[in-house]
Write a protein that holds these residues in place. Structure first.
Motif, PDB file in Angstrom:
ATOM      1  N   VAL A 184       0.790  -1.235   0.000  1.00 50.35           N
ATOM      2  CA  VAL A 184       0.000   0.000   0.000  1.00 50.35           C
ATOM      3  C   VAL A 184       0.820   1.282   0.000  1.00 50.35           C
ATOM      4  CG1 VAL A 184      -2.245  -0.652   0.947  1.00 50.35           C
ATOM      5  CG2 VAL A 184      -0.318  -0.477   2.454  1.00 50.35           C
ATOM      6  N   ASP A 185       2.102   1.217   0.302  1.00 51.95           N
ATOM      7  CA  ASP A 185       2.904   2.430   0.433  1.00 51.95           C
ATOM      8  C   ASP A 185       4.211   2.344  -0.339  1.00 51.95           C
ATOM      9  OD1 ASP A 185       1.221   3.782   2.392  1.00 51.95           O
ATOM     10  OD2 ASP A 185       1.910   2.261   3.814  1.00 51.95           O
ATOM     11  N   ILE A 186       4.744   3.514  -0.633  1.00 50.07           N
ATOM     12  CA  ILE A 186       6.077   3.642  -1.210  1.00 50.07           C
ATOM     13  C   ILE A 186       6.865   4.558  -0.278  1.00 50.07           C
ATOM     14  CG2 ILE A 186       7.464   4.486  -3.137  1.00 50.07           C
ATOM     15  CD1 ILE A 186       5.072   3.914  -4.951  1.00 50.07           C
ATOM     16  N   PHE A 187       8.055   4.121   0.138  1.00 51.12           N
ATOM     17  CA  PHE A 187       8.895   4.896   1.024  1.00 51.12           C
ATOM     18  C   PHE A 187      10.156   5.317   0.280  1.00 51.12           C
ATOM     19  CE2 PHE A 187       6.421   2.010   3.600  1.00 51.12           C
ATOM     20  CZ  PHE A 187       5.908   2.846   4.580  1.00 51.12           C
ATOM     21  N   MET A 188      10.610   6.548   0.550  1.00 51.77           N
ATOM     22  CA  MET A 188      11.813   7.076  -0.078  1.00 51.77           C
ATOM     23  C   MET A 188      12.711   7.645   1.011  1.00 51.77           C
ATOM     24  SD  MET A 188       9.908   8.937  -3.244  1.00 51.77           S
ATOM     25  CE  MET A 188      11.379   9.333  -4.158  1.00 51.77           C
ATOM     26  N   SER A 189      14.026   7.390   0.889  1.00 53.22           N
ATOM     27  CA  SER A 189      14.970   7.861   1.893  1.00 53.22           C
ATOM     28  C   SER A 189      16.285   8.276   1.231  1.00 53.22           C
ATOM     29  CB  SER A 189      15.241   6.749   2.912  1.00 53.22           C
ATOM     30  OG  SER A 189      16.303   7.131   3.757  1.00 53.22           O
ATOM     31  N   PRO A 190      16.811   9.435   1.608  1.00 53.73           N
ATOM     32  CA  PRO A 190      18.119   9.862   1.082  1.00 53.73           C
ATOM     33  C   PRO A 190      19.284   9.324   1.911  1.00 53.73           C
ATOM     34  CG  PRO A 190      17.194  11.603   2.388  1.00 53.73           C
ATOM     35  CD  PRO A 190      16.165  10.487   2.369  1.00 53.73           C
ATOM     36  N   ARG A 191      19.028   8.343   2.803  1.00 54.72           N
ATOM     37  CA  ARG A 191      20.040   7.829   3.727  1.00 54.72           C
ATOM     38  C   ARG A 191      21.324   7.398   3.002  1.00 54.72           C
ATOM     39  NH1 ARG A 191      18.065   2.869   6.952  1.00 54.72           N
ATOM     40  NH2 ARG A 191      17.906   2.201   4.807  1.00 54.72           N
ATOM     41  N   LYS A 192      21.201   6.587   1.953  1.00 53.77           N
ATOM     42  CA  LYS A 192      22.385   6.087   1.240  1.00 53.77           C
ATOM     43  C   LYS A 192      23.165   7.246   0.614  1.00 53.77           C
ATOM     44  CE  LYS A 192      23.790   2.729  -2.293  1.00 53.77           C
ATOM     45  NZ  LYS A 192      24.570   3.523  -3.199  1.00 53.77           N
TER      46      LYS A 192
END
Length: 81
Positions: free
Chosen positions: A63-71
């Motif tokens: 149900v969701d899409i997650f985005m992270s600039p961690r890398k």
């Protein structure tokens, strides 16, 4: 650049950066149709589910899409010491 295609209340979003292309949709059939249309005009590969784009990590649930600039942030910190 970002392009949005609407047809019969179904939506496909195309994101283009240099020679990378991201397709997303709210209906599975729309992706297949859009890919086939693009393949008749351009040489392209389907790399499957998106995991990274422009240094942003992407992961999905049903149900969701997650985005992270961690890398991306870790790479910058490593480069700068």
């Amino acid at each position: 650049s970002m392009y949005v295609k609407m047809k019969d209340r179904k939506q496909v979003i195309i994101i283009i950066y240099v020679d990378d292309l991201v397709l997303t949709r709210d209906h599975e059939e729309c992706i297949s149709q859009t890919q086939e249309c693009l393949k008749t005009k351009f040489e392209m590969l389907d790399l499957g589910i998106l995991h990274y784009f422009l240094g942003i990590e992407v992961w999905q649930t049903l149900v969701d899409i997650f985005m992270s600039p961690r890398k991306y942030a870790k790479e910058i910190l490593k480069t700068l010491g």
